[in-house]
Design a protein around this motif. Structure first.
Motif, short mmCIF file in Angstrom:
data_model
loop_
_atom_site.label_atom_id
_atom_site.label_comp_id
_atom_site.label_asym_id
_atom_site.label_seq_id
_atom_site.Cartn_x
_atom_site.Cartn_y
_atom_site.Cartn_z
N ILE A 379 0.45 -59.98 37.66
CA ILE A 379 1.60 -60.60 36.75
C ILE A 379 2.47 -61.36 37.79
O ILE A 379 2.80 -60.89 38.64
CB ILE A 379 2.40 -59.02 36.22
CG1 ILE A 379 1.50 -58.39 35.44
CG2 ILE A 379 3.70 -59.45 35.55
CD1 ILE A 379 1.96 -56.82 35.14
N SER A 381 6.02 -62.94 37.67
CA SER A 381 7.18 -62.74 37.06
C SER A 381 8.35 -63.24 37.69
O SER A 381 8.69 -63.08 38.80
CB SER A 381 7.61 -61.44 36.68
OG SER A 381 8.70 -61.20 36.08
N GLY A 408 0.97 -57.43 31.75
CA GLY A 408 1.93 -58.45 31.55
C GLY A 408 2.19 -59.02 30.62
O GLY A 408 1.09 -59.09 29.74
N LYS A 409 3.45 -58.95 29.91
CA LYS A 409 3.62 -59.49 28.57
C LYS A 409 4.27 -60.99 28.80
O LYS A 409 5.33 -60.93 29.54
CB LYS A 409 4.43 -58.50 27.82
CG LYS A 409 5.01 -58.99 26.43
CD LYS A 409 5.73 -57.96 25.50
CE LYS A 409 5.97 -58.55 24.41
NZ LYS A 409 6.82 -57.39 23.39
N LEU A 410 4.25 -61.68 28.12
CA LEU A 410 4.92 -63.00 28.03
C LEU A 410 6.11 -63.10 27.80
O LEU A 410 6.46 -62.26 26.79
CB LEU A 410 4.20 -64.01 27.06
CG LEU A 410 2.74 -64.60 27.15
CD1 LEU A 410 2.18 -65.48 25.83
CD2 LEU A 410 2.67 -65.06 28.56
N ASP A 411 7.04 -63.61 28.37
CA ASP A 411 8.55 -63.62 28.35
C ASP A 411 9.16 -64.99 28.63
O ASP A 411 8.73 -65.66 29.60
CB ASP A 411 9.16 -62.71 29.58
CG ASP A 411 10.44 -62.57 29.44
OD1 ASP A 411 10.93 -61.68 28.51
OD2 ASP A 411 11.11 -63.26 30.21
N GLN A 416 6.36 -63.87 32.67
CA GLN A 416 5.59 -62.57 32.48
C GLN A 416 6.59 -61.45 32.84
O GLN A 416 7.47 -61.46 33.75
CB GLN A 416 4.21 -62.27 33.07
CG GLN A 416 3.23 -63.21 32.30
CD GLN A 416 1.78 -63.06 33.13
OE1 GLN A 416 1.73 -63.11 34.50
NE2 GLN A 416 0.92 -62.31 32.45
#
Length: 475
Positions: A379, A381, A408-411, A416
């Motif tokens: 991830i 970030s 990890g989530k898209l941000d 991420q």
């Protein structure tokens, strides 16, 4: 050339127990006899040396006979994963161009193949004699196993006789071999962790105590009985065994020598709990492309190098690609595959003789490997690297957490952000976990959301499938 493995073993120690399953035992002489008989019957069905035979079956004594029978006939084994969908299995059958498909039951799956046979179809006929080879070519392909496919379509990996023999030999030089060795096999035989146990069995003259599936209670019972000296598993299985021992207030006997744990980093919390239960945990690192182990922690280093996957086995070399201390793990040695089949046949797995694994890790100043994570799971970030395994390790230190998975989530702001999926042992709130985690890891590594789930997505070998974690989130 190498000797015909089972034939040689049956001549050396014919009366030694080769296999235990559901209360029954087979000596190496009996296993060899049953395997040759099955090979003759398979030959009657039109299977010839050099053909590619796909096998879909549960782990049991009959499958062991079938696998050895196919090897005696000189076939290449395409090991199919029982937990795959029909669509996934059909792809592997088509990609491998298997000449025959052998299944333990025709009722199990709806798979189409022009040469589909059940074990019963083969066993009910008379056998045709064939010339049993007393020597096998080192380069002969023994098995073909498809990778997990974490970064696309799974690839069919060739595993040669030399790959298997050198892997088993390297393990023997590390762990040692004793006449009374007995390995508890609860991992699937279609996976390299299971099949490699069968290979070590015939090379060492070692008993395999086979279970169709993993059951922590049964595994503990058998180990406590004193007949089992070793076992292979992954972290989640280890945790369940520890929990059983903790609930019973018991520890393992000295007769049990080695608990090989692979499939990814083991949380330190598990290792610390295992020490209290006298479980000799040896972290190991390997993959389908390396015919099982590449590095394994030796028993004398188990506590001193807690968290390490050990040093390379005798014939293996490990390096880190790149100028930084942390980088991609690369492997070289005679246990490494020479190539793929099917759609990936043109891809050379080696770069200047080295296999680039896609895993991230580092080697300390004493030569011990530490595996941090899959490169594909990393991830990033706000420009910072976050290793999901590190966050998971921190989460499992909480007494109320049984398992944890991080993805990890898209941000829009950070690119991420990490989110956590947690399996609990007792009631814990999100706020309590957030407060706990602030004492464990840096602020940029903190999960922004917590999701409590009953179980985490795992593949057939119980490896955590982080790419499937986000599917658990209902937007």
């Amino acid at each position: 050339m190498y000797p015909n493995l089972l034939l040689k073993r049956a001549s050396l120690t014919p009366n030694r127990i080769a296999l235990r399953f559901e209360g029954k035992e087979w000596t190496f002489a009996q296993l060899n006899e049953d395997a040759i008989l099955f090979a003759k019957k398979l030959h009657s069905k039109g299977v010839s040396p050099g053909m590619r035979v796909a096998i879909l079956a549960s782990s049991n004594a009959k499958l062991v006979v079938v696998l050895h029978g196919c090897m005696q006939l000189g076939c290449e084994l395409v090991m199919l994963n029982e937990r795959l969908t029909e669509e996934e299995l059909s792809y592997q059958l088509q990609d491998s161009k298997a000449d025959f498909l052998l299944v333990d039951s025709l009722d199990k799956r709806n798979l189409a193949h022009e040469n589909l046979l059940s074990f019963a179809d083969v066993e009910c006929i008379e056998g045709n004699s064939f010339q049993i080879e007393k020597e096998w070519s080192k380069d002969r392909t023994i098995t073909i196993m498809y990778t997990s496919g974490t970064t696309g379509k799974p690839k069919g990996v060739r595993q040669s006789l030399d790959n298997h023999v050198m892997s088993a030999t390297g393990s023997a030089l590390n762990l040692g071999v004793q006449p009374n060795d007995s390995w508890l096999c609860t991992v699937p035989l279609f996976h390299i962790s299971g099949f490699s146990i069968l290979m070590r069995s015939v090379l060492y003259g070692m008993t395999v105590s086979l279970h169709t599936k993993f059951d922590a209670e049964k595994a503990v019972e058998e180990i406590l009985g004193g007949k089992v000296t070793g076992m292979s598993l992954v972290a989640v299985m280890l945790e369940r065994i520890i929990t059983v021992l903790e609930e019973k207030g018991l520890a393992f006997p000295n007769t049990f020598q080695s608990m090989l744990v692979g499939g990814g980093p083991v949380p330190l919390n598990y290792l610390e709990r295992a020490i209290k239960r006298k479980i000799p945990v040896l972290q190991t690192y390997g993959m389908t492309e390396t015919a099982s182990q590449t590095t394994t922690l030796s028993t004398e280093d188990a506590i001193r190098k807690l968290g390490s996957s050990g040093k390379p086995l005798f014939f293996a070399e490990v390096s880190i690609d790149g100028e930084e201390e942390i980088g991609e793990i690369c492997i070289k040695g005679p246990h490494v595959t020479k190539g793929y089949i099917g759609a990936s046949e043109s891809k050379n797995p080696l770069v200047d003789g080295w296999l680039h694994t896609g895993d991230i890790g580092y080697i300390d100043d004493e030569g011990y490997l530490y595996v941090l994570d899959r490169r594909s799971d990393l991830i990033i970030s706000g420009g910072e690297n976050i290793y999901p395994a590190e966050v998971e390790q921190a989460l499992t230190k909480h007494p109320g957490v049984r398992e944890a998975g991080v993805a990890g989530k898209l941000d829009n702001k950070w690119g991420q952000v990490p989110i956590a999926f947690v399996v609990l042992k007792e009631n814990v709130t999100e706020d309590e976990l957030k407060k706990f985690m602030k004492t464990q890891i840096a602020s940029y590594k903190q999960p922004v959301h917590y999701f409590f789930v009953d179980q985490l997505p795992r593949n057939a070998s119980n490896k955590l499938m982080r790419r499937d974690l986000l599917k658990l989130v209902i937007e």
